[in-house]
Design an enzyme around this catalytic site. Structure first.
Site, PDB file in Angstrom:
ATOM      1  CG  HIS A 127      22.614  70.545 -92.486  1.00  0.00           C
ATOM      2  ND1 HIS A 127      21.918  69.738 -91.482  1.00  0.00           N
ATOM      3  CD2 HIS A 127      22.576  71.069 -93.957  1.00  0.00           C
ATOM      4  CE1 HIS A 127      21.485  69.147 -92.919  1.00  0.00           C
ATOM      5  NE2 HIS A 127      21.563  69.849 -93.407  1.00  0.00           N
ATOM      6  CG  HIS A 178      18.976  72.844 -98.088  1.00  0.00           C
ATOM      7  ND1 HIS A 178      20.198  73.511 -96.766  1.00  0.00           N
ATOM      8  CD2 HIS A 178      19.379  71.218 -96.836  1.00  0.00           C
ATOM      9  CE1 HIS A 178      19.836  72.321 -95.869  1.00  0.00           C
ATOM     10  NE2 HIS A 178      19.898  71.329 -96.580  1.00  0.00           N
ATOM     11  CD  GLU A 179      18.588  68.515 -99.675  1.00  0.00           C
ATOM     12  OE1 GLU A 179      17.954  69.102 -99.393  1.00  0.00           O
ATOM     13  OE2 GLU A 179      19.781  67.817 -99.650  1.00  0.00           O
TER      14      GLU A 179
HETATM   15  C1  LIG Z   1      16.366  73.059 -95.706  1.00  0.00           C
HETATM   16  C2  LIG Z   1      15.281  71.744 -96.562  1.00  0.00           C
HETATM   17  C3  LIG Z   1      15.399  72.089 -97.838  1.00  0.00           C
HETATM   18  C4  LIG Z   1      15.769  70.675 -96.532  1.00  0.00           C
HETATM   19  C5  LIG Z   1      15.871  69.609 -94.498  1.00  0.00           C
HETATM   20  C6  LIG Z   1      17.041  67.860 -95.110  1.00  0.00           C
HETATM   21  C7  LIG Z   1      17.673  68.262 -95.285  1.00  0.00           C
HETATM   22  O1  LIG Z   1      18.652  68.923 -94.444  1.00  0.00           O
HETATM   23  N1  LIG Z   1      18.467  67.948 -96.371  1.00  0.00           N
HETATM   24  O2  LIG Z   1      19.911  67.952 -96.769  1.00  0.00           O
HETATM   25  C8  LIG Z   1      14.128  69.547 -94.066  1.00  0.00           C
HETATM   26  O3  LIG Z   1      13.619  68.427 -95.016  1.00  0.00           O
HETATM   27  N2  LIG Z   1      14.631  70.416 -92.976  1.00  0.00           N
HETATM   28  C9  LIG Z   1      13.094  69.608 -92.413  1.00  0.00           C
HETATM   29  C10 LIG Z   1      13.801  69.346 -90.596  1.00  0.00           C
HETATM   30  C11 LIG Z   1      12.320  69.398 -89.925  1.00  0.00           C
HETATM   31  C12 LIG Z   1      11.360  70.037 -89.588  1.00  0.00           C
HETATM   32  N3  LIG Z   1      10.560  69.909 -89.146  1.00  0.00           N
HETATM   33  C13 LIG Z   1      10.726  68.319 -89.105  1.00  0.00           C
HETATM   34  C14 LIG Z   1       9.475  67.536 -88.434  1.00  0.00           C
HETATM   35  C15 LIG Z   1      10.228  66.107 -88.580  1.00  0.00           C
HETATM   36  C16 LIG Z   1      10.810  65.979 -89.577  1.00  0.00           C
HETATM   37  C17 LIG Z   1      11.633  66.392 -90.100  1.00  0.00           C
HETATM   38  C18 LIG Z   1      11.501  67.776 -89.690  1.00  0.00           C
HETATM   39  C19 LIG Z   1       9.285  70.301 -88.345  1.00  0.00           C
HETATM   40  C20 LIG Z   1       8.091  70.723 -89.049  1.00  0.00           C
HETATM   41  C21 LIG Z   1       7.907  71.610 -90.699  1.00  0.00           C
HETATM   42  C22 LIG Z   1       8.020  70.140 -92.049  1.00  0.00           C
HETATM   43  C23 LIG Z   1       8.385  71.235 -93.374  1.00  0.00           C
HETATM   44  C24 LIG Z   1       9.874  71.544 -93.650  1.00  0.00           C
HETATM   45  N4  LIG Z   1      11.111  70.770 -92.467  1.00  0.00           N
HETATM   46  C25 LIG Z   1      12.218  71.115 -92.831  1.00  0.00           C
HETATM   47  O4  LIG Z   1      12.379  71.705 -92.583  1.00  0.00           O
HETATM   48 ZN   LIG Z   2      20.387  69.408 -95.266  1.00  0.00          ZN
END
Ligand SMILES: CC(C)C[C@H](CC(=O)NO)C(=O)N[C@H]1Cc2cn(c3ccccc23)CCCCCCNC1=O
Ligand SMILES: [Zn+2]
Ligand SMILES: [Ca+2]
Ligand SMILES: [Zn+2]
Length: 169
Positions: free
Chosen positions: A130, A120-121
């Site tokens: 996105h 993804h990154e």
């Molecule tokens: C796509 C990923 C590889 C990179 C993305 C960030 C991104 O777009 N990097 O390029 C990411 O980390 N998204 C969060 C989005 C997110 C989901 N929640 C959050 C609670 C707080 C803050 C963010 C989130 C709800 C709880 C679940 C938390 C654990 C999973 N986290 C996510 O899915």
């Molecule tokens: Zn992202």
């Protein structure tokens, strides 16, 4: 066509990457393999080549960090944001940072799968924003470990729209 292109792309085909540090969660070879696998997900479909560098400047600098870490986007501890990356460009451009407060794993349903997060990154490192398609790799939400991961259609079309198709892909 729901992928988003940010306008920035690389102006050269042979991109270099460098591991600035490693996470204690996995062995170096597990991390190297996951990173190479994540880059291959993209280079399988678009005509870009990735070369690992041990020293000196690279297009894509990869690092693990916690909290505040020399950019304006401090990480948030366990959970929440897992990683972030910068669109193509000099210096921070193309770089990918992984939140080391996550428990990164490989080939496991436990923890946070490094290969999927890195893929993804690197989409951002190549210029993709996105996607609103929640099944896309470039969706903003982590979708968990998937063995034998195949690039979803939306990302495949988006990548080839931007960089053309790798012959035979
Ligand atoms: C796509 C990923 C590889 C990179 C993305 C960030 C991104 O777009 N990097 O390029 C990411 O980390 N998204 C969060 C989005 C997110 C989901 N929640 C959050 C609670 C707080 C803050 C963010 C989130 C709800 C709880 C679940 C938390 C654990 C999973 N986290 C996510 O899915
Ligand atoms: Zn992202
Ligand atoms: Ca986090
Ligand atoms: Zn960062």
């Amino acid at each position: 066509r729901r992928y988003v292109h940010t306008g920035a792309t690389w102006d050269h085909q042979d991109l270099t990457y460098r591991m600035k540090n490693y996470s204690p969660d996995l062995t170096r070879s597990e991390i190297d393999e996951a990173i190479a696998g994540a880059l291959k997900i993209w280079s399988d479909v678009i005509p870009l080549n990735f070369e690992k560098r041990e020293m000196g400047p690279a297009d894509i600098d990869i690092s693990f960090a916690r909290g505040l870490h020399h950019d304006d986007y401090p990480f948030d501890g366990p959970g929440g944001t897992l990683a972030h990356a910068f669109f193509p460009g000099d210096d921070l451009g193309g770089d990918a940072h992984f939140d080391d407060d996550e428990q990164f794993t490989v080939k496991s349903y436990e923890g946070t799968n490094l290969l999927i997060v890195a893929a993804h990154e690197f989409g951002h490192s190549l210029g993709f924003g996105h996607s609103s398609d929640l099944t896309a790799l470039m969706a903003p939400f982590y979708q968990g470990y998937k063995p034998n991961y195949v690039l979803p259609y939306d990302d495949h079309v988006g990548a080839q729209h931007l960089y053309g198709a790798r012959p035979g892909s």
